[in-house]
Design an enzyme around this catalytic site. Structure first.
Site, PDB file in Angstrom:
ATOM      1  CG  ASN A  84      -2.119   1.014   1.173  1.00 33.88           C
ATOM      2  OD1 ASN A  84      -1.762   2.374   1.626  1.00 33.88           O
ATOM      3  ND2 ASN A  84      -2.945   0.434   0.863  1.00 33.88           N
ATOM      4  CE1 TYR A 133       5.539   2.880   0.358  1.00 29.15           C
ATOM      5  CE2 TYR A 133       7.786   2.883   1.572  1.00 29.15           C
ATOM      6  CZ  TYR A 133       7.355   3.333   0.379  1.00 29.15           C
ATOM      7  OH  TYR A 133       7.678   3.822  -0.641  1.00 29.15           O
ATOM      8  CD  GLU A 184       4.086 -15.474   4.471  1.00 29.14           C
ATOM      9  OE1 GLU A 184       3.884 -14.587   4.086  1.00 29.14           O
ATOM     10  OE2 GLU A 184       5.302 -15.861   4.836  1.00 29.14           O
ATOM     11  CB  CYS A 199       3.406 -14.554   8.704  1.00 29.56           C
ATOM     12  SG  CYS A 199       2.852 -13.307   7.712  1.00 29.56           S
TER      13      CYS A 199
END
Ligand code: THU
Length: 138
Positions: A46, A49, A56, A94
């Site tokens: 984006n 940031y 994941e 993640c």
């Protein structure tokens, strides 16, 4: 279990959809759920940031949105410019999100460069002594 090659293939097929115009580092993931179904995700960056998200977590959120609660394996592919040139290990956030939806001793985390060239570890190896839902009675 669905074989590793199929899971890696699904991640590789999805890599083209990665949206990473800022880093130029493209990642895709495919998760195998206890239902036997596979769900994919890509990193989506984006212009603001920190609003970007990893492949994941998008794959896991995709699975959860389709009613899944348990993941058995996850294949991750990535590298610069849509290549699957790196063994791309999952970031710390993640790893923690994976922890929510698996048995860490059993979850196979596969970092692949191709269907036949990959490394595999359990989530417990990647995230030892982890904090999970059972700590909160879930
Ligand atoms: N990225 C992932 O998608 N997964 C990871 O586990 C590591 C990093 C993405 C985030 C960002 O879009 C790009 O790779 C560079 O950090």
């Amino acid at each position: 279990m669905t074989d590793r090659k199929q899971l890696i293939r699904e991640a590789l097929d999805c890599l083209v959809n990665s949206y990473a115009p800022y880093s130029g580092y493209n990642v895709a993931a495919a998760v195998l759920c206890s239902s036997g179904k596979i769900y994919t995700g890509v990193n989506v960056e984006n212009a603001s940031y920190p609003a970007g998200i990893c492949a994941e977590r998008n794959a896991i959120s995709h699975a959860v949105a389709c009613g899944e609660k348990e993941i058995e394996a996850i294949a991750i592919v990535g590298g610069a410019n849509y290549s699957a040139s790196d063994y791309c290990p999952p970031c710390g956030i993640c790893r923690q999100v994976m922890r929510e939806f698996c048995d860490p001793k059993k979850l196979a985390v596969i970092f692949a460069r191709s269907e036949t060239d990959y490394k595999e570890m359990t989530l417990e190896q990647l995230l030892p002594e982890s904090f999970g839902p059972e700590m909160l009675g879930k």
